[in-house]
Design a protein around this motif. Structure first.
Motif, short mmCIF file in Angstrom:
data_model
loop_
_atom_site.label_atom_id
_atom_site.label_comp_id
_atom_site.label_asym_id
_atom_site.label_seq_id
_atom_site.Cartn_x
_atom_site.Cartn_y
_atom_site.Cartn_z
N ARG A 295 1.57 6.54 -7.01
CA ARG A 295 0.54 7.51 -7.41
C ARG A 295 1.06 8.95 -7.31
O ARG A 295 0.79 9.78 -8.17
CB ARG A 295 -0.71 7.34 -6.55
N ARG B 206 0.83 -1.21 0.00
CA ARG B 206 0.00 0.00 0.00
C ARG B 206 0.87 1.26 0.00
O ARG B 206 0.57 2.22 -0.70
CB ARG B 206 -0.94 -0.01 1.20
N TRP C 127 2.30 1.72 -3.43
CA TRP C 127 1.28 2.21 -4.36
C TRP C 127 1.05 3.70 -4.17
O TRP C 127 0.87 4.45 -5.13
CB TRP C 127 -0.02 1.44 -4.19
N ARG C 128 1.05 4.16 -2.91
CA ARG C 128 0.90 5.60 -2.64
C ARG C 128 2.05 6.39 -3.26
O ARG C 128 1.83 7.41 -3.90
CB ARG C 128 0.86 5.85 -1.13
#
Length: 181
Positions: free
Chosen positions: A38, A31, A34-35
């Protein structure tokens, strides 16, 4: 059949329990990755948009004009790259000429940080004084059309620079640029 290990409570641990445990430990890392991904995509998109608009060099938001059409007017790039060719496009109304001459005075702070490639048309004379360089152009007396002059140059340094350009009888115009390395 996978081997089973005993736990503290006497319950046996299976291979699928270990996979669940590994997934539970790994997911927070995924997670976070992924942050970060992004955020990197968003920053890349912002940089691309800024470049297309001219905030990193040539483009519609980079080019600006100072002055008035009935006096002295200068078109230039606000954002520029060091050592990249650029220009000051000067338009002088007939009202700013005197005795067949047009005098354009640049602050020395602007002239010291550039290397002139060409000036079109060529000045009849170049004068220097305390804190300025003045370019003198011959003009036809009684001319009714504006004079267009191109000062082509390359910035030799980088960073913010600001200076004034003036002609007789008119308030000075401020050129404000940021030069990227």
């Amino acid at each position: 059949m996978p081997a089973k290990a005993a736990t503290k409570k006497g319950r046996q641990k299976s291979a699928s329990d270990e996979a669940d445990l590994d997934l539970g430990q790994v997911m927070p890392h995924h997670r976070a990755a992924w942050r970060v991904e992004r955020i990197a995509w968003a920053l890349g998109a912002i940089a691309l948009i800024a470049a297309l608009l001219g905030l990193l060099g040539y483009g519609p938001m980079s080019r600006t004009i100072v002055g008035t059409s009935d006096g002295l007017q200068i078109e230039y790039d606000r954002f520029q790259r060091s050592s990249a060719p650029t220009d000051y496009k000067v338009t002088a109304a007939p009202s700013v000429t005197s005795a067949g001459e047009l005098r354009i005075r640049f602050d020395q702070s602007l002239v010291d940080e550039i290397e002139f490639d060409d000036i079109v048309p060529e000045p009849a004379e170049v004068r220097t004084g305390s804190g300025y360089t003045e370019f003198v152009f011959q003009v036809a007396q009684g001319g009714a059309t504006p004079m267009h002059i191109a000062f082509r140059f390359r910035p030799t340094t980088f960073g913010h620079r600001s200076g004034q350009v003036a002609t007789r009888g008119r308030p000075p115009l401020t050129i404000d640029q940021y030069i990227y390395p």
